[in-house]
Motif scaffolding. Structure first.
Motif, PDB file in Angstrom:
ATOM      1  N   ARG A 213       0.830  -1.222   0.000  1.00  0.00           N
ATOM      2  CA  ARG A 213       0.000   0.000   0.000  1.00  0.00           C
ATOM      3  C   ARG A 213       0.853   1.256   0.000  1.00  0.00           C
ATOM      4  O   ARG A 213       0.596   2.213  -0.722  1.00  0.00           O
ATOM      5  CB  ARG A 213      -0.927  -0.024   1.215  1.00  0.00           C
ATOM      6  N   GLU A 216       2.463   1.859  -3.376  1.00  0.00           N
ATOM      7  CA  GLU A 216       1.516   2.424  -4.344  1.00  0.00           C
ATOM      8  C   GLU A 216       1.308   3.913  -4.095  1.00  0.00           C
ATOM      9  O   GLU A 216       1.218   4.712  -5.039  1.00  0.00           O
ATOM     10  CB  GLU A 216       0.190   1.676  -4.238  1.00  0.00           C
ATOM     11  N   LYS A 217       1.241   4.317  -2.836  1.00  0.00           N
ATOM     12  CA  LYS A 217       1.083   5.737  -2.515  1.00  0.00           C
ATOM     13  C   LYS A 217       2.302   6.543  -2.930  1.00  0.00           C
ATOM     14  O   LYS A 217       2.194   7.723  -3.308  1.00  0.00           O
ATOM     15  CB  LYS A 217       0.843   5.905  -1.017  1.00  0.00           C
ATOM     16  N   ALA A 222       4.965  -0.176 -11.872  1.00  0.00           N
ATOM     17  CA  ALA A 222       4.618  -1.591 -11.896  1.00  0.00           C
ATOM     18  C   ALA A 222       5.752  -2.411 -12.463  1.00  0.00           C
ATOM     19  O   ALA A 222       6.587  -1.917 -13.217  1.00  0.00           O
ATOM     20  CB  ALA A 222       3.351  -1.811 -12.717  1.00  0.00           C
TER      21      ALA A 222
END
Length: 257
Positions: A213, A216-217, A222
């Protein structure tokens, strides 16, 4: 020990066998077919001779009982009431061992010492203790009342009351529902190492989700889509160690034991 007292103890031993062994169908069967009962009867006579200073006679009697039953009990050992030695083959009980009342001992158990120490060098077993098959309790340690030692455990330190010991070396776990009755369950034992591994796996999974998480922030790109030089995500870890120039070489990684 007087003759009347020995007879009373023998009756208590027979009642203990009938109460704890579902295979026992009659008192006559217990008297004739249970080697643990014969070994305890011989030990009481040998212990009386030992206390009076007749060491050789006591040892001869204990060795004779050992050849007949497969159970070796030193005549100096102190054994309480209603002790049940089930099957009994390979049981060894040392000279300074003290065993309380209502104790259950299965085959292959050793209550022994750890060297050439003098004085008290064997275990003290409390009341209502169950010792599983093949367990080894070594040294001048104390096993608390109503504790249980699992099959094959090796116990080298004191065990508090109402605890269960499993593994090698023995790991002590507090009983969830302690009780005064004799606990003969040798199957449903705790596994403290498995509990710790499951707890570690749960924490590791949670940590991985948290890292995902936060990555991603932070805008990490990717896998398979490397950011261009100068782009906002450039220089961040793509998560693929096989293509990372800073990854630790495989031959330097320490394998798990």
């Amino acid at each position: 020990m007087k003759w009347n007292e020995r007879r009373a103890r023998a009756r208590e031993d027979i009642a203990a066998v009938m109460a704890r062994d579902p295979a026992a169908t009659s008192k006559l069967e217990v008297r004739l077919c249970y080697p643990g009962l014969s070994a305890l009867k011989a030990h009481r006579v040998a212990h009386t001779l030992y206390q009076k200073g007749h060491i050789v006679a006591a040892r001869w009697l204990s060795q004779r009982a050992r050849h007949r039953t497969g159970i070796e009990i030193h005549p100096g050992a102190t054994i309480g009431r209603r002790v049940f030695i089930d099957h009994g083959d390979g049981v060894v009980i040392g000279e300074t061992t003290v065993i309380g009342d209502d104790v259950t001992i299965y085959q292959g158990v050793t209550l022994g010492g750890t060297g050439k120490d003098v004085g008290k060098r064997h275990p003290t077993v409390g009341n209502g203790v169950t010792i599983g098959a093949g367990a080894k309790v070594l040294g001048p340690i104390t096993v608390g009342d109503h504790s249980k030692i699992g099959a094959g455990a090796i116990v080298l330190r004191d065990v508090p009351p109402n605890c269960t010991v499993v593994g090698n070396p023995g790991r002590i776990v507090k009983k969830k529902t302690p009780g005064p009755e004799v606990d003969l369950d040798q199957v449903n034992l705790p596994d403290p190492m498995l509990d710790r591994m499951e707890s570690l796996y749960t924490r590791l999974s949670h940590l991985e989700r948290c890292l995902a998480r936060h990555a991603e922030k932070l805008g990490c790109y990717a896998e398979g889509e490397p950011a261009a030089v100068g782009a906002p995500g450039a220089g961040r870890c793509p998560g693929d160690c096989s293509t990372c120039p800073d990854a630790l070489p495989i031959e330097k990684e320490e394998p798990l034991c």
